[in-house]
Motif scaffolding. Sequence first.
Motif, mmCIF file in Angstrom:
data_model
loop_
_atom_site.group_PDB
_atom_site.id
_atom_site.type_symbol
_atom_site.label_atom_id
_atom_site.label_comp_id
_atom_site.label_asym_id
_atom_site.label_seq_id
_atom_site.Cartn_x
_atom_site.Cartn_y
_atom_site.Cartn_z
ATOM 1 N N TRP A 36 0.837 -1.194 0.000
ATOM 2 C CA TRP A 36 0.000 0.000 0.000
ATOM 3 C C TRP A 36 0.874 1.247 0.000
ATOM 4 O O TRP A 36 2.027 1.228 0.438
ATOM 5 N N ASN A 38 0.305 5.736 0.389
ATOM 6 C CA ASN A 38 -0.608 6.865 0.524
ATOM 7 C C ASN A 38 0.193 8.156 0.491
ATOM 8 O O ASN A 38 1.378 8.176 0.757
ATOM 9 N N GLN A 58 -4.515 7.057 -2.152
ATOM 10 C CA GLN A 58 -4.205 5.759 -1.573
ATOM 11 C C GLN A 58 -4.194 4.716 -2.674
ATOM 12 O O GLN A 58 -5.075 4.704 -3.535
ATOM 13 N N SER A 60 -3.152 0.360 -3.574
ATOM 14 C CA SER A 60 -2.789 -0.963 -3.055
ATOM 15 C C SER A 60 -2.685 -1.930 -4.221
ATOM 16 O O SER A 60 -3.320 -1.752 -5.258
#
Length: 99
Positions: A36, A38, A58, A60
């Motif tokens: 991930w 951000n 964000q 992933s």
Amino acid sequence: MFCSTCGGVFGDPFAELSATTKSFSVSHYGGSNWRWTNRFQFNYSRRDNTWQLVRVEQSSFHTSDPETAKTTTYTPPTDFGKIDIADFDPENFQGFGQK
């Protein structure tokens, strides 16, 4: 910023701090098989005399298929209201702040 052990197998998730005259962004990266990232962007408000959250990105992806990363962008006032840096919580920003 996230804690120094919040990055999963990567440990400290802090990735980058970038700044201009009226803006700065903090980026994080972590995970294990699921990775991930951000990025939190703040702009300076002369009217309120403080830094305010203006954008969150964000992403992933699974390490077995990194080409299929899913990225979501959040901006005010649709996703969150006015959030001063003193009130910012990176884990709970959606739906917060005065709209």
